[in-house]
Design a protein around this motif. Sequence first.
Motif, PDB file in Angstrom:
ATOM      1  N   ASP B 351      -2.135   7.006  12.890  1.00 59.09           N
ATOM      2  CA  ASP B 351      -0.798   6.233  12.867  1.00 59.09           C
ATOM      3  C   ASP B 351      -0.126   6.310  11.592  1.00 59.09           C
ATOM      4  O   ASP B 351       0.593   5.303  11.409  1.00 59.09           O
ATOM      5  CB  ASP B 351      -1.307   4.735  13.201  1.00 59.09           C
ATOM      6  N   VAL B 352      -0.570   7.193  10.889  1.00 54.04           N
ATOM      7  CA  VAL B 352       0.011   7.593   9.674  1.00 54.04           C
ATOM      8  C   VAL B 352       0.748   8.877   9.733  1.00 54.04           C
ATOM      9  O   VAL B 352       0.291   9.703  10.089  1.00 54.04           O
ATOM     10  CB  VAL B 352      -0.645   7.755   8.350  1.00 54.04           C
ATOM     11  N   ILE B 353       2.363   8.577  10.003  1.00 59.49           N
ATOM     12  CA  ILE B 353       3.026   9.912  10.505  1.00 59.49           C
ATOM     13  C   ILE B 353       4.111  10.119   9.359  1.00 59.49           C
ATOM     14  O   ILE B 353       4.365   9.416   8.590  1.00 59.49           O
ATOM     15  CB  ILE B 353       3.544   9.556  11.829  1.00 59.49           C
ATOM     16  N   THR B 383       4.129  -4.558  12.837  1.00 62.64           N
ATOM     17  CA  THR B 383       4.582  -4.360  11.288  1.00 62.64           C
ATOM     18  C   THR B 383       4.626  -2.882  11.144  1.00 62.64           C
ATOM     19  O   THR B 383       3.482  -2.148  11.313  1.00 62.64           O
ATOM     20  CB  THR B 383       3.563  -4.992  10.628  1.00 62.64           C
ATOM     21  N   ILE B 384       5.730  -2.408  10.311  1.00 63.92           N
ATOM     22  CA  ILE B 384       5.892  -0.964  10.187  1.00 63.92           C
ATOM     23  C   ILE B 384       6.021  -0.592   8.506  1.00 63.92           C
ATOM     24  O   ILE B 384       6.905  -1.428   7.987  1.00 63.92           O
ATOM     25  CB  ILE B 384       6.722  -0.332  10.798  1.00 63.92           C
ATOM     26  N   SER B 385       5.330   0.035   7.929  1.00 63.97           N
ATOM     27  CA  SER B 385       5.562   0.409   6.706  1.00 63.97           C
ATOM     28  C   SER B 385       6.156   1.756   6.335  1.00 63.97           C
ATOM     29  O   SER B 385       5.732   2.737   7.063  1.00 63.97           O
ATOM     30  CB  SER B 385       4.327   0.261   5.564  1.00 63.97           C
ATOM     31  N   ILE B 386       6.982   1.668   5.616  1.00 61.32           N
ATOM     32  CA  ILE B 386       7.772   2.995   5.304  1.00 61.32           C
ATOM     33  C   ILE B 386       7.590   3.477   3.641  1.00 61.32           C
ATOM     34  O   ILE B 386       7.793   2.470   2.803  1.00 61.32           O
ATOM     35  CB  ILE B 386       9.224   3.061   5.595  1.00 61.32           C
ATOM     36  N   LEU B 469      -3.761  -0.642   9.566  1.00 64.56           N
ATOM     37  CA  LEU B 469      -3.552  -0.084   8.290  1.00 64.56           C
ATOM     38  C   LEU B 469      -3.441  -0.906   7.205  1.00 64.56           C
ATOM     39  O   LEU B 469      -2.306  -1.677   7.328  1.00 64.56           O
ATOM     40  CB  LEU B 469      -2.813   1.241   8.341  1.00 64.56           C
ATOM     41  N   ILE B 470      -3.972  -0.568   5.968  1.00 59.53           N
ATOM     42  CA  ILE B 470      -3.516  -1.600   4.930  1.00 59.53           C
ATOM     43  C   ILE B 470      -2.881  -0.612   3.856  1.00 59.53           C
ATOM     44  O   ILE B 470      -3.422   0.309   3.658  1.00 59.53           O
ATOM     45  CB  ILE B 470      -4.615  -2.211   4.121  1.00 59.53           C
ATOM     46  N   CYS B 471      -1.418  -0.894   3.517  1.00 58.73           N
ATOM     47  CA  CYS B 471      -1.079  -0.153   2.363  1.00 58.73           C
ATOM     48  C   CYS B 471      -1.022  -0.878   1.111  1.00 58.73           C
ATOM     49  O   CYS B 471      -0.799  -2.186   1.009  1.00 58.73           O
ATOM     50  CB  CYS B 471       0.418  -0.099   2.642  1.00 58.73           C
ATOM     51  N   GLN B 472      -1.697  -0.512   0.094  1.00 61.57           N
ATOM     52  CA  GLN B 472      -2.002  -1.056  -1.243  1.00 61.57           C
ATOM     53  C   GLN B 472      -1.166  -0.510  -2.200  1.00 61.57           C
ATOM     54  O   GLN B 472      -1.108   0.765  -2.351  1.00 61.57           O
ATOM     55  CB  GLN B 472      -3.518  -0.934  -1.461  1.00 61.57           C
ATOM     56  N   ALA B 473      -0.297  -1.368  -2.905  1.00 62.14           N
ATOM     57  CA  ALA B 473       0.450  -0.873  -3.960  1.00 62.14           C
ATOM     58  C   ALA B 473       0.628  -2.096  -5.054  1.00 62.14           C
ATOM     59  O   ALA B 473       0.251  -3.005  -4.777  1.00 62.14           O
ATOM     60  CB  ALA B 473       1.986  -0.671  -3.141  1.00 62.14           C
ATOM     61  N   LYS B 480       2.344  -7.384  -9.359  1.00 62.50           N
ATOM     62  CA  LYS B 480       1.118  -7.787  -8.707  1.00 62.50           C
ATOM     63  C   LYS B 480       0.804  -6.737  -7.836  1.00 62.50           C
ATOM     64  O   LYS B 480       1.549  -5.920  -7.080  1.00 62.50           O
ATOM     65  CB  LYS B 480       1.437  -9.252  -7.756  1.00 62.50           C
ATOM     66  N   GLN B 481      -0.510  -6.513  -7.313  1.00 67.31           N
ATOM     67  CA  GLN B 481      -0.967  -5.857  -6.267  1.00 67.31           C
ATOM     68  C   GLN B 481      -0.625  -6.392  -4.938  1.00 67.31           C
ATOM     69  O   GLN B 481      -0.878  -7.760  -4.747  1.00 67.31           O
ATOM     70  CB  GLN B 481      -2.445  -5.783  -6.278  1.00 67.31           C
ATOM     71  N   VAL B 482      -0.164  -5.688  -3.947  1.00 68.14           N
ATOM     72  CA  VAL B 482       0.168  -6.506  -2.654  1.00 68.14           C
ATOM     73  C   VAL B 482      -0.502  -5.470  -1.666  1.00 68.14           C
ATOM     74  O   VAL B 482      -0.884  -4.154  -1.971  1.00 68.14           O
ATOM     75  CB  VAL B 482       1.756  -6.138  -2.376  1.00 68.14           C
ATOM     76  N   ARG B 483      -0.941  -6.072  -0.496  1.00 71.52           N
ATOM     77  CA  ARG B 483      -1.532  -5.237   0.635  1.00 71.52           C
ATOM     78  C   ARG B 483      -0.744  -5.802   1.685  1.00 71.52           C
ATOM     79  O   ARG B 483      -0.447  -6.702   2.115  1.00 71.52           O
ATOM     80  CB  ARG B 483      -2.898  -5.642   0.744  1.00 71.52           C
ATOM     81  N   VAL B 484      -0.303  -4.545   2.283  1.00 72.47           N
ATOM     82  CA  VAL B 484       0.554  -5.006   3.815  1.00 72.47           C
ATOM     83  C   VAL B 484      -0.200  -4.404   4.728  1.00 72.47           C
ATOM     84  O   VAL B 484      -0.579  -3.197   4.932  1.00 72.47           O
ATOM     85  CB  VAL B 484       2.087  -4.178   3.591  1.00 72.47           C
ATOM     86  N   LYS B 485      -0.425  -5.235   5.623  1.00 74.68           N
ATOM     87  CA  LYS B 485      -1.221  -4.837   6.826  1.00 74.68           C
ATOM     88  C   LYS B 485      -0.019  -4.158   8.119  1.00 74.68           C
ATOM     89  O   LYS B 485       0.783  -4.785   8.371  1.00 74.68           O
ATOM     90  CB  LYS B 485      -1.662  -6.152   7.832  1.00 74.68           C
ATOM     91  N   SER B 486      -0.241  -3.025   8.391  1.00 66.96           N
ATOM     92  CA  SER B 486       0.752  -2.226   9.240  1.00 66.96           C
ATOM     93  C   SER B 486      -0.013  -1.545  10.130  1.00 66.96           C
ATOM     94  O   SER B 486      -1.138  -0.991  10.392  1.00 66.96           O
ATOM     95  CB  SER B 486       1.358  -1.131   8.281  1.00 66.96           C
ATOM     96  N   ASP B 487       0.728  -1.567  11.248  1.00 66.25           N
ATOM     97  CA  ASP B 487       0.441  -0.904  12.483  1.00 66.25           C
ATOM     98  C   ASP B 487       0.740   0.480  12.600  1.00 66.25           C
ATOM     99  O   ASP B 487       0.079   1.250  13.228  1.00 66.25           O
ATOM    100  CB  ASP B 487       0.978  -1.644  13.736  1.00 66.25           C
ATOM    101  N   LEU B 488       1.778   0.786  12.018  1.00 63.28           N
ATOM    102  CA  LEU B 488       2.232   2.206  11.936  1.00 63.28           C
ATOM    103  C   LEU B 488       2.797   2.325  10.393  1.00 63.28           C
ATOM    104  O   LEU B 488       3.561   1.460   9.772  1.00 63.28           O
ATOM    105  CB  LEU B 488       3.214   2.280  12.888  1.00 63.28           C
ATOM    106  N   VAL B 489       2.401   3.530   9.639  1.00 64.21           N
ATOM    107  CA  VAL B 489       3.042   3.831   8.604  1.00 64.21           C
ATOM    108  C   VAL B 489       3.736   5.164   8.725  1.00 64.21           C
ATOM    109  O   VAL B 489       3.405   6.153   9.226  1.00 64.21           O
ATOM    110  CB  VAL B 489       2.013   4.040   7.489  1.00 64.21           C
TER     111      VAL B 489
END
Lengths: 284, 662
Positions: B351-353, B383-386, B469-473, B480-489
Motif C-alpha cells: 500500500d505504499v505506491i 486516510t491517505i498520505s502523500i 501504515l504509520i508515516c513518521q516525520a 514536533k514528531q508526528v505520526r500519521v496513520k495511513s491506509d495508503l501512502v
Amino acid sequence: MNYTEKTKLIQTRAAALLEAGEVSYVLGWGATRFADKTRARFARSPEEAATLVYNEHCTQSLAKYLVDDRWPETRIAILARGCESRAINRMIRDNQIRRENLLILGLPCEGTDAERCRSCRAHDPVVYDELLWEPNSTGAAAAAELSRYYRADAVDALSAAEKKAYWDDVYARCIRCYACRNACPVCSCRECFVDMHRTGFQGKRHSATDNQTFGVTRAFHVGDRCIECGECERACPMGLPILAQTQKILKEIEALAGDYEQGLDAAQDNYLGAFDLDDKDDFM
Amino acid sequence: MSKVGVFVCHCGTNIAAAVDVVRACEAAKSMPGVVHAAEYKYMCSEPGQQMILDAIKEYGLKRIVIASCSPRMHETTFRKMLKKSGVNEYLIEIANIREQVAWVHDDKEKATEKAIDLIRMAVAKVCRDEPLKSQMIPITKRALVIGGGIAGIQAALDIADAGHEVTLVEREPSIGGRMVMLDKTFPTLDCSACISTPKMVDVSAHPNIRLLAYSEVAKVEGYIGNFTVTIRQKARYVNHDICTGCGACSEKCPAKVPSAFNKGLSKRPAIYTLFPQAVPAKPVIDKDSCIKLKSGKCGVCEKICPLGCINYEDEDMEFTEDFGAIVTATGYQTADWAQMYDEYGAGRFPDVIDGLTFERLVNASGPTEGHIVRPSDGTEPKTISIIKCVGSRDPKKGRAYCSRACCMYAAKHARQIFGKIEGVRVFIFYIDVRTPGKGYEEFYDKTREDGAIYVRGRVSRIYKEGDTLICQAEDSLLGKQVRVKSDLVILETAMEPAEGSASVAGMLGAAVDGDGWLTEAHPKLRPVETQVGGVFLAGVCQGPKDIPDTVSQASAAAAKVIGLLNKNEMESSPMIASVEADKCSGCSACEAICPYKAITMGEQPGREAGGNSKKVMRPIAVVNAGLCQGCGACTVACRTGAIDLLGYRNRQILEEVDALWV
Ligand SMILES: Cc1cc2nc3c(=O)[nH]c(=O)nc-3n(C[C@H](O)[C@H](O)[C@H](O)COP(=O)(O)OP(=O)(O)OC[C@H]3O[C@@H](n4cnc5c(N)ncnc54)[C@H](O)[C@@H]3O)c2cc1C
Ligand code: SF4
Ligand code: SF4
C-alpha cells in the motif's frame, strides 16, 4: 635449447625463406667486433643468413627498422620476441606498417642481459606467423624479477625537492641527440616536433628549460602508447633514466583505468588519446 | 604591414566606468600593425558600425580588432558588418574587455592595463589570421523525432504541418508516453487521455508523418542537414499491414504477465496493445512472455486470428533513412524509490505506491476503473498520505534537483482523492510548495480549501502497525514528531532520464549533464538546441518539466527544425580542423579522439621517404566539414601538429600568448 641451437634454427629458417624468395630480407642480429655486443643485421641471401646470431647480448629491439621500409616490394621477415611483437602491433595500430608485408618469426625469449628485460612481462611474442621454438612454459607474462614500473617507483619514492633535483640533473646531462626518439617504435611522425623550427614553444638551444620541454613533450607523445621495451634507454648515450617517465604515465593510467598494457593487439585504443562517452570526468 | 584598426567600445558605462577607454585606445595606436584606433559609446549600434566601415575605407584597414563585450554577444554582428566592407569576415578579433575586465575588476588603473593587454593580444592574433571561406552544404528536408511522448507528438505534428516529412520513432508498441498514463492533468483537471489521444490519432493520420512504433534508433551517422540513421524495428510477430486490431488474439492468449503500463496493478496477455486507445491500435507479441516463442507450444493467437496476421518467424528489421534534423524527445522514467528508500519499506508494503501507480489507480480506464482502493486488500482508504520529493532534492539518496511537476500533481492527487472518497483525510508531506505557473498557486489554494493537510517535513520512516501504515516525520513548523496513520501512502517520485537516453545522446554526439539529462547549447539563449548542429531537444529529456512546458518546448524545437528544413543548403562554419597532408603520418590519433566522429582515414598519393621514394597511396586524416564542430581536440592529439584549427591555429594562439610578454 641453448643459444647455439637457437641460432642454428634461425639461420636455417632464414636461409630457406631467402632461398625460396619468399622474403626480400630477414631482419635479425649479427655479431660485432665486441664479444658482448650484437647489432641489427639484414640478411639478404642464404649466405648472409649464416651470419645471423642469437644470444643474451641481443639487447636491441629490431622493430623500429620496419618504418624505414614501410612499402616493401616483397615481404620482410623479422625475428620477433615479446618486445618486437608488441612494437609491431603498435606500429600497425599507428598505420605505419601493414601486417601483410611481414613474415613474423616468433622467438620466445628468456630475457637478455639488459636490465629492463628483468621487468619484462611479455617474453613470448604476442603476434607471429610461426614460432621457431616452444614458448616459455610460464606463459607470456612470466614472473618478472623487477617490478613493472621499477624506474618510476624509484622516482616516486623521492620527496618533491629530491625529484626536482633528480630531473634537473637528468636534463643537465641530456645532450638532445634524440637517440631515444629514433629508437622508439612508437615515434613515427613524419616531422618530429624537435625537428621543427619556430614552433613557438620549443627552442633549439641546449638549455635546461628547452631540454626539459623536450623531455616532457616526448614522454607525453609516447605516453599511453609506450610498449615498455626500453629502447629509449638503450639508445641513450648519456645513460639517462628515460623509461621512468613513460612508466610513470602508464602507472597513473593503471591507477585510473585498471589493467593497461600496450601492443598486446593491433586494435587497441590509446587510453589518453581516445574519446569515449564513458570517459572518467569526475574531476570536472 | 597588416593595417589593423582597433575600435574600443564604452558599452555605455558598462566598460567605460571600469576601464579608461580613451587611454586604452591611445595605447592601441602604438601597437605593431595598428594604423588606426578609435573609441565610441556603442560599437554595435548603427552609427558605431558605420564608423568602423568608414574607417576601413579611409585608412584602408585590412584587419579589425574590436574591444568590447564577449564574442558570444556580437562577434556575428561584426562579421556581418565586415561582409559589407569587402574585408574577409574572419579577419576580426574581439578583445573581451567587458565580461573579462570591466565586470570583474574594481581597480580602474589595473583594469585598464589588463584591457590594453587583451587588445595587444587580439592585435597580435589578428595579424596572423587568415581569410576563411565557408562552404555550402545541402540539406535533406526530412526530420526524425525520437520518442513519441507528448513532446515528440507535438514536435512531429508541428513539423509535419509546416510541410516537411517526419519520421517518429517510438520504442513502445504505442505512442503517448507518460501522459496517456495520467488520469487528469493540473491545473485544469481535464482528462489526460481526452486531450492527448486526438493528437495521437492526428499523428497516425498525417500524410507527412511516418510512425515507427516498437522501433529504436540503432545508429546515427552524418551531420546537420545530412544525417543517416539506422532504425531497428523490433519483431512484432503480427503483420500490421493486414491486422485490423480486432483484438480477438489478446482475448484468447493464455499467457498473463504484469502490465507495466498499469504499473503491475493488472495483467496483460503476451499479445497485447499498450492500452485501448493505442496508436497504432494493433497488437504485438512480447517475445519474453509468449508461450509459443518460448517453448514452441500454444499457437492460440495464430488459430484465432481471422486474417492470418500472426507470424512467429518475424525478426527485427533494420533500415536506414536520411534526415536533415533530429529532435530528441525521449522523456523520463520515475525513480526506483524502493532501491533508494529502505525506510519506506523498500517495496515490502503493497500500500505504499508511487504517483504514476496512483494515476493508474484513479484512472477511469485503469485496472480498477478509477476506484481508489488499497492494492493489498481492495478496501477503500480513509486516510491517505502523500509524500513529495521522494528522490528529488535529496542529494544523499536520490537526486539534487527538483522534479518540478510533483508539487502540482501532489495537489492534483489530493483533489482527485477528495472527488472520489467521501470523508477522506489527505496529508501531504512537503519540503516547500512550488507553484510558479499560470493558475498553479490558485490550484494549490483550492486544494487546501478542500481540506488537504500540508505537513512541512520529510517522512523519516514508514512502518506497519496492524493493517495501517504509520508515516513518521518531524513537522518542522511545529518542531514536533508526528505520526500519521495511513491506509495508503503515495510517493511522488523524482523524474529521471529515460533508460537508454544516454545511449541515444551518445549516438547523436550530444552531451548529457551529471544527472543524465540532455544538455542544451545555452541555458538561456539556445534552450532547445544541443551543441550538435541539427539536433534539438523537446520535453523532459532535457530536464524535468510539466506538460505545458513540454509542449511549448516541443513547438520551439519544431520551429528550429522548420527554420532549418526551409533552407535548401546551409553555410558551414569554416573554423574547423584542417589537415596538412604532407605532415600527417596517418597515425589516426585524431580519429580516435574526435567526439563528433568527424575524422576518417583517407588515402593520398605521395612519395614516401624511407621507401626508396616510391609513389604510394598513404593514409592521411580527412576532416568532414559538416561534422567538425571546431572543438580542437584533434589538434592536441596530433603529435606532429599536422592537424590544426582554422581560425585558432597553434601559431595564432602562441602569437597571442607571446604578446603578453612585451
Ligand atoms: C505521477 C505524475 C503525474 C503527472 N501529472 C501531470 C499533470 O497533471 N500535468 C502536467 O502538466 N504534467 C504532469 N506530469 C508530468 C508529465 O508526465 C510530463 O511533463 C510529460 O509526460 C513529459 O512528456 P515527454 O514527451 O517529454 O516524455 P514521456 O512522456 O516520457 O515520453 C517519452 C517517450 O519517448 C519514448 N522513448 C524513450 N526512450 C526512447 C528511445 N530510446 N527510443 C524511442 N523512444 C523512446 C518513451 O517510450 C515515451 O513514449 C506528471 C508526471 C508524473 C510522474
Ligand atoms: S576540431 Fe574537434 S570536431 Fe573537428 S575534427 Fe578535430 S576533434 Fe573533431
Ligand atoms: S593525429 Fe595528426 S598525424 Fe595522426 S592522423 Fe591525425 S592529423 Fe595525421
